[in-house]
Motif scaffolding. Structure first.
Motif, PDB file in Angstrom:
ATOM      1  N   ALA A   1      19.768   4.696  -8.725  1.00 47.46           N
ATOM      2  CA  ALA A   1      18.386   4.862  -9.189  1.00 47.46           C
ATOM      3  C   ALA A   1      17.732   6.126  -8.647  1.00 47.46           C
ATOM      4  CB  ALA A   1      17.556   3.644  -8.787  1.00 47.46           C
ATOM      5  N   HIS A   2      18.123   6.575  -7.460  1.00 48.77           N
ATOM      6  CA  HIS A   2      17.507   7.751  -6.841  1.00 48.77           C
ATOM      7  C   HIS A   2      18.408   8.983  -6.885  1.00 48.77           C
ATOM      8  CE1 HIS A   2      15.157   4.478  -4.858  1.00 48.77           C
ATOM      9  NE2 HIS A   2      14.205   5.268  -5.292  1.00 48.77           N
ATOM     10  N   ALA A   3      19.492   8.932  -7.646  1.00 48.39           N
ATOM     11  CA  ALA A   3      20.424  10.063  -7.726  1.00 48.39           C
ATOM     12  C   ALA A   3      19.755  11.306  -8.286  1.00 48.39           C
ATOM     13  CB  ALA A   3      21.638   9.693  -8.573  1.00 48.39           C
ATOM     14  N   GLY A   4      18.712  11.148  -9.070  1.00 48.63           N
ATOM     15  CA  GLY A   4      18.007  12.291  -9.636  1.00 48.63           C
ATOM     16  C   GLY A   4      17.274  13.124  -8.601  1.00 48.63           C
ATOM     17  N   ALA A   5      17.109  12.595  -7.391  1.00 46.84           N
ATOM     18  CA  ALA A   5      16.439  13.339  -6.328  1.00 46.84           C
ATOM     19  C   ALA A   5      17.356  14.386  -5.697  1.00 46.84           C
ATOM     20  CB  ALA A   5      15.945  12.384  -5.244  1.00 46.84           C
ATOM     21  N   LEU A   6      18.643  14.291  -5.973  1.00 46.89           N
ATOM     22  CA  LEU A   6      19.619  15.172  -5.337  1.00 46.89           C
ATOM     23  C   LEU A   6      20.053  16.287  -6.271  1.00 46.89           C
ATOM     24  CD1 LEU A   6      21.902  12.455  -3.716  1.00 46.89           C
ATOM     25  CD2 LEU A   6      19.993  13.669  -2.669  1.00 46.89           C
ATOM     26  N   LEU A   7      20.250  17.456  -5.695  1.00 46.46           N
ATOM     27  CA  LEU A   7      20.821  18.586  -6.419  1.00 46.46           C
ATOM     28  C   LEU A   7      22.335  18.540  -6.236  1.00 46.46           C
ATOM     29  CD1 LEU A   7      18.376  21.315  -5.094  1.00 46.46           C
ATOM     30  CD2 LEU A   7      18.267  20.165  -7.305  1.00 46.46           C
TER      31      LEU A   7
ATOM     32  N   VAL B   1       0.830  -1.204   0.000  1.00 47.26           N
ATOM     33  CA  VAL B   1       0.000   0.000   0.000  1.00 47.26           C
ATOM     34  C   VAL B   1       0.863   1.253   0.000  1.00 47.26           C
ATOM     35  CG1 VAL B   1      -1.710   1.280   1.302  1.00 47.26           C
ATOM     36  CG2 VAL B   1      -1.879  -1.206   1.157  1.00 47.26           C
ATOM     37  N   ALA B   2       1.906   1.250   0.805  1.00 49.56           N
ATOM     38  CA  ALA B   2       2.749   2.440   0.939  1.00 49.56           C
ATOM     39  C   ALA B   2       4.155   2.159   0.401  1.00 49.56           C
ATOM     40  CB  ALA B   2       2.835   2.845   2.403  1.00 49.56           C
ATOM     41  N   PRO B   3       4.845   3.185  -0.086  1.00 48.75           N
ATOM     42  CA  PRO B   3       6.235   2.991  -0.508  1.00 48.75           C
ATOM     43  C   PRO B   3       7.106   2.598   0.686  1.00 48.75           C
ATOM     44  CG  PRO B   3       5.431   5.175  -1.139  1.00 48.75           C
ATOM     45  CD  PRO B   3       4.387   4.545  -0.284  1.00 48.75           C
ATOM     46  N   ARG B   4       8.201   1.906   0.403  1.00 52.86           N
ATOM     47  CA  ARG B   4       9.109   1.505   1.479  1.00 52.86           C
ATOM     48  C   ARG B   4      10.504   2.046   1.185  1.00 52.86           C
ATOM     49  NH1 ARG B   4      11.287  -3.105  -0.954  1.00 52.86           N
ATOM     50  NH2 ARG B   4       9.917  -3.862  -2.572  1.00 52.86           N
ATOM     51  N   HIS B   5      11.335   2.066   2.211  1.00 54.81           N
ATOM     52  CA  HIS B   5      12.687   2.605   2.067  1.00 54.81           C
ATOM     53  C   HIS B   5      13.507   1.776   1.085  1.00 54.81           C
ATOM     54  CE1 HIS B   5      12.486   5.544   5.311  1.00 54.81           C
ATOM     55  NE2 HIS B   5      11.771   4.651   5.966  1.00 54.81           N
ATOM     56  N   CYS B   6      14.328   2.441   0.320  1.00 55.26           N
ATOM     57  CA  CYS B   6      15.261   1.784  -0.586  1.00 55.26           C
ATOM     58  C   CYS B   6      16.436   1.263   0.243  1.00 55.26           C
ATOM     59  CB  CYS B   6      15.754   2.779  -1.632  1.00 55.26           C
ATOM     60  SG  CYS B   6      16.993   2.091  -2.748  1.00 55.26           S
ATOM     61  N   HIS B   7      16.843   0.030   0.011  1.00 59.08           N
ATOM     62  CA  HIS B   7      17.932  -0.564   0.787  1.00 59.08           C
ATOM     63  C   HIS B   7      19.210  -0.728  -0.022  1.00 59.08           C
ATOM     64  CE1 HIS B   7      15.492  -1.267   4.296  1.00 59.08           C
ATOM     65  NE2 HIS B   7      14.541  -1.750   3.526  1.00 59.08           N
ATOM     66  N   ARG B   8      19.270  -0.059  -1.171  1.00 64.83           N
ATOM     67  CA  ARG B   8      20.491  -0.136  -1.975  1.00 64.83           C
ATOM     68  C   ARG B   8      21.582   0.737  -1.373  1.00 64.83           C
ATOM     69  NH1 ARG B   8      17.533   1.348  -7.094  1.00 64.83           N
ATOM     70  NH2 ARG B   8      15.878  -0.178  -7.012  1.00 64.83           N
ATOM     71  N   GLU B   9      22.795   0.397  -1.689  1.00 63.15           N
ATOM     72  CA  GLU B   9      23.958   1.136  -1.182  1.00 63.15           C
ATOM     73  C   GLU B   9      24.056   2.491  -1.887  1.00 63.15           C
ATOM     74  OE1 GLU B   9      27.066   1.646   1.392  1.00 63.15           O
ATOM     75  OE2 GLU B   9      25.638  -0.013   1.330  1.00 63.15           O
ATOM     76  N   PRO B  10      24.229   3.590  -1.131  1.00 57.28           N
ATOM     77  CA  PRO B  10      24.373   4.907  -1.758  1.00 57.28           C
ATOM     78  C   PRO B  10      25.684   5.008  -2.542  1.00 57.28           C
ATOM     79  CG  PRO B  10      24.081   5.112   0.625  1.00 57.28           C
ATOM     80  CD  PRO B  10      24.208   3.667   0.316  1.00 57.28           C
ATOM     81  N   VAL B  11      25.614   5.701  -3.659  1.00 58.13           N
ATOM     82  CA  VAL B  11      26.813   5.927  -4.470  1.00 58.13           C
ATOM     83  C   VAL B  11      27.069   7.415  -4.676  1.00 58.13           C
ATOM     84  CG1 VAL B  11      26.727   3.703  -5.662  1.00 58.13           C
ATOM     85  CG2 VAL B  11      25.504   5.653  -6.614  1.00 58.13           C
ATOM     86  N   VAL B  12      26.073   8.255  -4.362  1.00 56.92           N
ATOM     87  CA  VAL B  12      26.241   9.702  -4.508  1.00 56.92           C
ATOM     88  C   VAL B  12      25.714  10.416  -3.268  1.00 56.92           C
ATOM     89  CG1 VAL B  12      26.126   9.715  -7.031  1.00 56.92           C
ATOM     90  CG2 VAL B  12      24.040   9.959  -5.711  1.00 56.92           C
ATOM     91  N   VAL B  13      26.207  11.623  -3.077  1.00 55.39           N
ATOM     92  CA  VAL B  13      25.719  12.512  -2.026  1.00 55.39           C
ATOM     93  C   VAL B  13      25.381  13.833  -2.704  1.00 55.39           C
ATOM     94  CG1 VAL B  13      28.049  13.339  -1.449  1.00 55.39           C
ATOM     95  CG2 VAL B  13      26.227  13.535   0.242  1.00 55.39           C
ATOM     96  N   GLY B  14      24.372  14.506  -2.190  1.00 59.63           N
ATOM     97  CA  GLY B  14      23.977  15.778  -2.782  1.00 59.63           C
ATOM     98  C   GLY B  14      23.028  16.511  -1.859  1.00 59.63           C
ATOM     99  N   LEU B  15      22.362  17.499  -2.397  1.00 53.92           N
ATOM    100  CA  LEU B  15      21.472  18.338  -1.604  1.00 53.92           C
ATOM    101  C   LEU B  15      20.016  18.054  -1.948  1.00 53.92           C
ATOM    102  CD1 LEU B  15      23.441  21.669  -1.998  1.00 53.92           C
ATOM    103  CD2 LEU B  15      23.498  20.092  -0.061  1.00 53.92           C
ATOM    104  N   VAL B  16      19.167  18.184  -0.939  1.00 53.26           N
ATOM    105  CA  VAL B  16      17.726  18.030  -1.114  1.00 53.26           C
ATOM    106  C   VAL B  16      17.078  19.327  -0.654  1.00 53.26           C
ATOM    107  CG1 VAL B  16      15.679  16.722  -0.470  1.00 53.26           C
ATOM    108  CG2 VAL B  16      17.873  15.565  -0.676  1.00 53.26           C
ATOM    109  N   LEU B  17      16.260  19.907  -1.505  1.00 50.95           N
ATOM    110  CA  LEU B  17      15.544  21.131  -1.170  1.00 50.95           C
ATOM    111  C   LEU B  17      14.269  20.764  -0.425  1.00 50.95           C
ATOM    112  CD1 LEU B  17      15.494  24.218  -1.523  1.00 50.95           C
ATOM    113  CD2 LEU B  17      14.256  23.856  -3.653  1.00 50.95           C
ATOM    114  N   VAL B  18      14.117  21.295   0.789  1.00 51.56           N
ATOM    115  CA  VAL B  18      12.979  20.971   1.641  1.00 51.56           C
ATOM    116  C   VAL B  18      12.137  22.221   1.842  1.00 51.56           C
ATOM    117  CG1 VAL B  18      12.288  20.155   3.919  1.00 51.56           C
ATOM    118  CG2 VAL B  18      14.321  19.219   2.844  1.00 51.56           C
ATOM    119  N   GLY B  19      10.830  22.078   1.732  1.00 51.53           N
ATOM    120  CA  GLY B  19       9.921  23.196   1.957  1.00 51.53           C
ATOM    121  C   GLY B  19       9.025  23.430   0.756  1.00 51.53           C
TER     122      GLY B  19
END
Length: 103
Positions: free
Chosen positions: A56-62, A22-40
């Motif tokens: 796969a989720h690197a596009g979420a980071l600035l 029903v709900a999304p769950r946390h991704c358990h893959r190993e991180p390969v990038v670090v970046g910024l997330v705009l909140v607000g």
């Protein structure tokens, strides 16, 4: 702009995976990038936070970049803190205060 939820304090990838649940769950893959997330919300006060993501989720980071040794150290710290928090015994229930009579 990325419209999916992103967990900033994750001890790994902060992205979420949609599945048959029903709900999304946390991704358990190993991180390969670090970046910024705009909140607000737009038009209100916003802030930038550091987040980690898998490929796969690197596009979420600035301004995403490859992990440096200091980023790896922060991930190790987060994982140790997460495991320490999970290992704690559940809080003991405190007895309820007796109801006041005539007050």
């Amino acid at each position: 702009m990325w419209d999916e939820p992103f967990y900033l304090r994750a001890a790994g990838c902060g992205g979420f995976v949609k599945g048959s649940d029903v709900a999304p769950r946390h991704c358990h893959r190993e991180p390969v990038v670090v970046g910024l997330v705009l909140v607000g919300e737009p038009g209100r006060r916003r802030s930038l936070w550091r987040g980690f993501a898998c490929a796969a989720h690197a596009g979420a980071l600035l301004a995403a970049r490859a992990l440096l040794p200091r980023d790896q150290a922060l991930l190790v710290y987060r994982r140790e803190a997460w495991h320490a928090q999970l290992a704690r015994a559940p809080l003991e229930r405190r007895p309820r205060a007796a109801p006041r009579v005539g007050a």
